[in-house]
Design a protein around this motif. Structure first.
Motif, PDB file in Angstrom:
ATOM      1  N   LEU A 107       0.780  -1.240   0.000  1.00 22.42           N
ATOM      2  CA  LEU A 107       0.000   0.000   0.000  1.00 22.42           C
ATOM      3  C   LEU A 107       0.813   1.292   0.000  1.00 22.42           C
ATOM      4  O   LEU A 107       0.467   2.211  -0.742  1.00 22.42           O
ATOM      5  CB  LEU A 107      -1.009   0.000   1.142  1.00 22.42           C
ATOM      6  CG  LEU A 107      -2.171  -0.963   0.933  1.00 22.42           C
ATOM      7  CD1 LEU A 107      -3.172  -0.843   2.064  1.00 22.42           C
ATOM      8  CD2 LEU A 107      -2.853  -0.768  -0.397  1.00 22.42           C
ATOM      9  N   PRO A 108       1.889   1.417   0.779  1.00 22.15           N
ATOM     10  CA  PRO A 108       2.646   2.674   0.692  1.00 22.15           C
ATOM     11  C   PRO A 108       3.159   2.958  -0.719  1.00 22.15           C
ATOM     12  O   PRO A 108       3.121   4.096  -1.185  1.00 22.15           O
ATOM     13  CB  PRO A 108       3.800   2.477   1.682  1.00 22.15           C
ATOM     14  CG  PRO A 108       3.308   1.449   2.640  1.00 22.15           C
ATOM     15  CD  PRO A 108       2.410   0.544   1.842  1.00 22.15           C
ATOM     16  N   VAL A 109       3.591   1.909  -1.418  1.00 25.41           N
ATOM     17  CA  VAL A 109       4.079   2.075  -2.790  1.00 25.41           C
ATOM     18  C   VAL A 109       2.924   2.435  -3.716  1.00 25.41           C
ATOM     19  O   VAL A 109       3.025   3.376  -4.520  1.00 25.41           O
ATOM     20  CB  VAL A 109       4.789   0.783  -3.277  1.00 25.41           C
ATOM     21  CG1 VAL A 109       5.109   0.863  -4.769  1.00 25.41           C
ATOM     22  CG2 VAL A 109       6.046   0.542  -2.456  1.00 25.41           C
ATOM     23  N   VAL A 110       1.832   1.724  -3.599  1.00 28.51           N
ATOM     24  CA  VAL A 110       0.669   1.980  -4.456  1.00 28.51           C
ATOM     25  C   VAL A 110       0.167   3.405  -4.262  1.00 28.51           C
ATOM     26  O   VAL A 110      -0.084   4.128  -5.229  1.00 28.51           O
ATOM     27  CB  VAL A 110      -0.451   0.948  -4.181  1.00 28.51           C
ATOM     28  CG1 VAL A 110      -1.745   1.341  -4.873  1.00 28.51           C
ATOM     29  CG2 VAL A 110       0.000  -0.443  -4.619  1.00 28.51           C
ATOM     30  N   ILE A 111       0.042   3.831  -3.024  1.00 31.32           N
ATOM     31  CA  ILE A 111      -0.452   5.184  -2.732  1.00 31.32           C
ATOM     32  C   ILE A 111       0.499   6.237  -3.275  1.00 31.32           C
ATOM     33  O   ILE A 111       0.077   7.199  -3.918  1.00 31.32           O
ATOM     34  CB  ILE A 111      -0.690   5.353  -1.220  1.00 31.32           C
ATOM     35  CG1 ILE A 111      -1.867   4.481  -0.779  1.00 31.32           C
ATOM     36  CG2 ILE A 111      -0.941   6.816  -0.867  1.00 31.32           C
ATOM     37  CD1 ILE A 111      -1.978   4.314   0.726  1.00 31.32           C
ATOM     38  N   ALA A 112       1.796   6.053  -3.031  1.00 28.29           N
ATOM     39  CA  ALA A 112       2.779   7.028  -3.518  1.00 28.29           C
ATOM     40  C   ALA A 112       2.741   7.138  -5.038  1.00 28.29           C
ATOM     41  O   ALA A 112       2.738   8.250  -5.584  1.00 28.29           O
ATOM     42  CB  ALA A 112       4.184   6.647  -3.050  1.00 28.29           C
ATOM     43  N   LEU A 113       2.695   6.002  -5.717  1.00 30.50           N
ATOM     44  CA  LEU A 113       2.688   6.031  -7.186  1.00 30.50           C
ATOM     45  C   LEU A 113       1.368   6.562  -7.735  1.00 30.50           C
ATOM     46  O   LEU A 113       1.357   7.257  -8.756  1.00 30.50           O
ATOM     47  CB  LEU A 113       2.979   4.632  -7.743  1.00 30.50           C
ATOM     48  CG  LEU A 113       4.373   4.082  -7.437  1.00 30.50           C
ATOM     49  CD1 LEU A 113       4.506   2.650  -7.938  1.00 30.50           C
ATOM     50  CD2 LEU A 113       5.463   4.970  -8.025  1.00 30.50           C
ATOM     51  N   GLU A 114       0.278   6.258  -7.058  1.00 29.45           N
ATOM     52  CA  GLU A 114      -1.022   6.770  -7.494  1.00 29.45           C
ATOM     53  C   GLU A 114      -1.066   8.299  -7.357  1.00 29.45           C
ATOM     54  O   GLU A 114      -1.558   8.998  -8.232  1.00 29.45           O
ATOM     55  CB  GLU A 114      -2.135   6.131  -6.681  1.00 29.45           C
ATOM     56  CG  GLU A 114      -3.520   6.593  -7.123  1.00 29.45           C
ATOM     57  CD  GLU A 114      -4.625   6.118  -6.211  1.00 29.45           C
ATOM     58  OE1 GLU A 114      -5.726   5.892  -6.729  1.00 29.45           O
ATOM     59  OE2 GLU A 114      -4.406   5.992  -5.001  1.00 29.45           O
ATOM     60  N   GLU A 115      -0.563   8.799  -6.237  1.00 31.76           N
ATOM     61  CA  GLU A 115      -0.637  10.236  -5.964  1.00 31.76           C
ATOM     62  C   GLU A 115       0.420  11.050  -6.705  1.00 31.76           C
ATOM     63  O   GLU A 115       0.172  12.190  -7.079  1.00 31.76           O
ATOM     64  CB  GLU A 115      -0.499  10.485  -4.454  1.00 31.76           C
ATOM     65  CG  GLU A 115      -1.686   9.996  -3.663  1.00 31.76           C
ATOM     66  CD  GLU A 115      -1.512  10.185  -2.156  1.00 31.76           C
ATOM     67  OE1 GLU A 115      -0.419  10.616  -1.713  1.00 31.76           O
ATOM     68  OE2 GLU A 115      -2.472   9.891  -1.421  1.00 31.76           O
ATOM     69  N   GLN A 116       1.621  10.471  -6.882  1.00 36.19           N
ATOM     70  CA  GLN A 116       2.732  11.263  -7.395  1.00 36.19           C
ATOM     71  C   GLN A 116       3.228  10.849  -8.770  1.00 36.19           C
ATOM     72  O   GLN A 116       4.069  11.519  -9.343  1.00 36.19           O
ATOM     73  CB  GLN A 116       3.891  11.210  -6.393  1.00 36.19           C
ATOM     74  CG  GLN A 116       3.484  11.779  -5.043  1.00 36.19           C
ATOM     75  CD  GLN A 116       4.587  11.648  -4.017  1.00 36.19           C
ATOM     76  OE1 GLN A 116       5.766  11.716  -4.338  1.00 36.19           O
ATOM     77  NE2 GLN A 116       4.209  11.455  -2.771  1.00 36.19           N
ATOM     78  N   GLY A 117       2.736   9.730  -9.283  1.00 33.57           N
ATOM     79  CA  GLY A 117       3.217   9.266 -10.572  1.00 33.57           C
ATOM     80  C   GLY A 117       4.532   8.526 -10.409  1.00 33.57           C
ATOM     81  O   GLY A 117       4.923   8.167  -9.299  1.00 33.57           O
ATOM     82  N   PRO A 118       5.252   8.291 -11.513  1.00 31.71           N
ATOM     83  CA  PRO A 118       6.483   7.500 -11.460  1.00 31.71           C
ATOM     84  C   PRO A 118       7.505   8.078 -10.475  1.00 31.71           C
ATOM     85  O   PRO A 118       7.700   9.284 -10.396  1.00 31.71           O
ATOM     86  CB  PRO A 118       7.014   7.578 -12.893  1.00 31.71           C
ATOM     87  CG  PRO A 118       5.811   7.842 -13.726  1.00 31.71           C
ATOM     88  CD  PRO A 118       4.921   8.711 -12.879  1.00 31.71           C
ATOM     89  N   LEU A 119       8.141   7.166  -9.729  1.00 30.60           N
ATOM     90  CA  LEU A 119       9.141   7.549  -8.741  1.00 30.60           C
ATOM     91  C   LEU A 119      10.324   6.585  -8.808  1.00 30.60           C
ATOM     92  O   LEU A 119      10.215   5.489  -9.357  1.00 30.60           O
ATOM     93  CB  LEU A 119       8.549   7.505  -7.324  1.00 30.60           C
ATOM     94  CG  LEU A 119       7.440   8.505  -7.010  1.00 30.60           C
ATOM     95  CD1 LEU A 119       6.796   8.175  -5.669  1.00 30.60           C
ATOM     96  CD2 LEU A 119       7.988   9.925  -7.004  1.00 30.60           C
TER      97      LEU A 119
END
Length: 151
Positions: free
Chosen positions: A44-56
């Motif tokens: 979930l932390p990865v999914v949320i970060a990528l959903e909110e911020q795009g590629p990282l």
């Protein structure tokens, strides 16, 4: 003179026992609901970060999730195996990869959020709005007492 016997320790008499027990039950219910979607709570932390911020970058995701780089590398390997993320070469740094959610993950995120919300509602069933606010405030205080840098 006889030595006084210490009272028996009763772990159920302290709030931390119940916090831990509730946390374990919540995680079990969350995992059961997310498993059919091929998600896990660790994702979930990865999914949320990528959903909110795009590629990282992996480094950015590790910082966001508050984990070490090797832990994030292993997590991303599992997520890639499960078809939830994709890696593309970084345009400016050939040694790095940009990580983004796959189409499969983007499609499943809304249902995962519904499942998480349903478990949260089940856990708070019967609580008034005021009790919910008080409970949340108290939990924030517990976290602040244990981690002054949090929040």
């Amino acid at each position: 003179m006889s030595a006084r016997k210490a009272p028996p320790w009763d772990p159920e008499a302290v709030p931390t026992f119940w916090i831990n027990h509730a946390s374990r039950l919540l995680m079990r219910h969350f995992e059961q609901r997310l498993r059919p979607l091929e998600f896990g709570m660790a994702y979930l932390p990865v999914v949320i970060a990528l959903e909110e911020q795009g590629p990282l970058l992996q480094k950015q995701l590790a910082e966001y999730a508050h984990v070490e780089q090797p832990t994030m590398a292993a997590l991303l390997t599992r997520m890639e195996r499960d078809g939830l993320i994709e890696r593309q070469p970084h345009p400016d740094d050939k040694r790095a990869s940009q990580i983004s959610l796959s189409a499969k993950a983007r499609k499943r995120v809304p249902e995962a959020k519904v499942q998480l919300e349903e478990v949260a509602e089940q856990a708070m069933a019967g609580f008034s709005e005021r009790e919910r606010a008080t409970f949340l405030s108290l939990l924030h205080r517990v976290v602040a007492n244990l981690d002054p840098d949090a929040g």
